[in-house]
Design a protein around this motif. Structure first.
Motif, PDB file in Angstrom:
ATOM      1  N   THR A  35       0.753  -1.283   0.011  1.00 22.06           N
ATOM      2  CA  THR A  35       0.133   0.001  -0.036  1.00 22.06           C
ATOM      3  C   THR A  35       0.944   1.438   0.039  1.00 22.06           C
ATOM      4  O   THR A  35       0.252   2.438  -0.102  1.00 22.06           O
ATOM      5  CB  THR A  35      -1.040   0.130   1.165  1.00 22.06           C
ATOM      6  OG1 THR A  35      -0.223  -0.026   2.403  1.00 22.06           O
ATOM      7  CG2 THR A  35      -1.846  -1.000   1.263  1.00 22.06           C
ATOM      8  N   GLU A 114      -1.112  -8.606  -2.910  1.00 22.81           N
ATOM      9  CA  GLU A 114      -1.914  -7.723  -1.777  1.00 22.81           C
ATOM     10  C   GLU A 114      -1.752  -6.267  -2.554  1.00 22.81           C
ATOM     11  O   GLU A 114      -0.964  -5.817  -2.929  1.00 22.81           O
ATOM     12  CB  GLU A 114      -0.914  -7.739  -0.557  1.00 22.81           C
ATOM     13  CG  GLU A 114      -1.513  -6.856   0.656  1.00 22.81           C
ATOM     14  CD  GLU A 114      -0.730  -7.079   1.979  1.00 22.81           C
ATOM     15  OE1 GLU A 114      -0.317  -5.866   2.595  1.00 22.81           O
ATOM     16  OE2 GLU A 114      -0.333  -8.142   2.234  1.00 22.81           O
ATOM     17  N   GLY A 115      -2.884  -5.616  -2.478  1.00 20.80           N
ATOM     18  CA  GLY A 115      -3.341  -4.343  -2.926  1.00 20.80           C
ATOM     19  C   GLY A 115      -3.364  -4.145  -4.166  1.00 20.80           C
ATOM     20  O   GLY A 115      -3.632  -3.115  -5.026  1.00 20.80           O
TER      21      GLY A 115
END
Length: 204
Positions: A35, A114-115
């Protein structure tokens, strides 16, 4: 960037801006996870404007995919370099897998989407690189299992090492335990649970 523009001095060699951007992105990953990735921040750290970065990457998804590609290539190298012998021991490859994740937690999380789940799901390069890592695990099993059991056993081993890697990088284990010893102990137990051919009873 001119001498009058604000920002850090250029830290890349002429003609190598793409690699400099990837290096900065990787640093950001390890500082704050997927992130934390930002094209503007990546460019700022290298010492160029954001538009200059877009000459090499179409956007943040593109640079994330490139970082994941490098991660999977490094992981495959680590697995291939893990010690092996005629008995087809599994622990060295498992140790190498978890060690890679522990050393590169931000990159490892990114490698599995992820993300960036949407971007990665649509990218054939990521699927191909994940398959390559899976094939390395399968190759290590070929010495100890009959062909019809290798696929299932490889999925078992990958599930185990992936889950163990995430638990380790999340700190979900006894803080007083030796991480390497703990990983080795879990992998030894996994060897007892793996199916074996009639002529093989070796543990991981």
């Amino acid at each position: 960037m001119t001498s009058n523009e604000a920002g850090p001095p250029s830290r890349y060699h002429h003609g190598d801006l793409r690699n400099a951007l990837l290096a900065a992105g990787r640093t950001l990953l390890e500082e704050g996870g997927p992130t934390a990735l930002s094209m503007r921040e990546i460019a700022r750290r290298v010492g160029v404007s954001a538009p200059a970065a877009y000459h090499h990457f179409s956007g943040l998804d593109d640079i994330a995919v490139a970082l994941a590609e490098r991660g999977f290539a490094e992981l495959a190298e680590r697995l291939q370099a893990a010690p092996s012998n005629a008995k087809g021991q599994l622990a060295p490859a498992g140790m190498a897998y978890v060690a890679f994740a522990r050393k590169n937690p931000g990159l490892y999380r990114l490698m599995f989407g992820e993300g960036f789940h949407t971007a990665f799901a649509a990218d054939d390069r990521i699927r191909s690189l994940r398959s390559a890592a899976y094939e390395v695990l399968k190759a290590g099993l070929s010495k100890r299992l009959p062909p019809d059991e290798i696929g299932t056993a490889a999925l078992f081993l990958w599930s185990l090492t992936h889950g163990l890697a995430l638990l380790m990088i999340d700190g979900q284990f006894d803080p007083g335990a030796d991480p390497d010893a703990l990983v080795a102990a879990v992998l030894r137990l996994s060897g007892k649970g793996l199916p074996t051919s009639a002529g093989s009873r070796d543990h991981a």
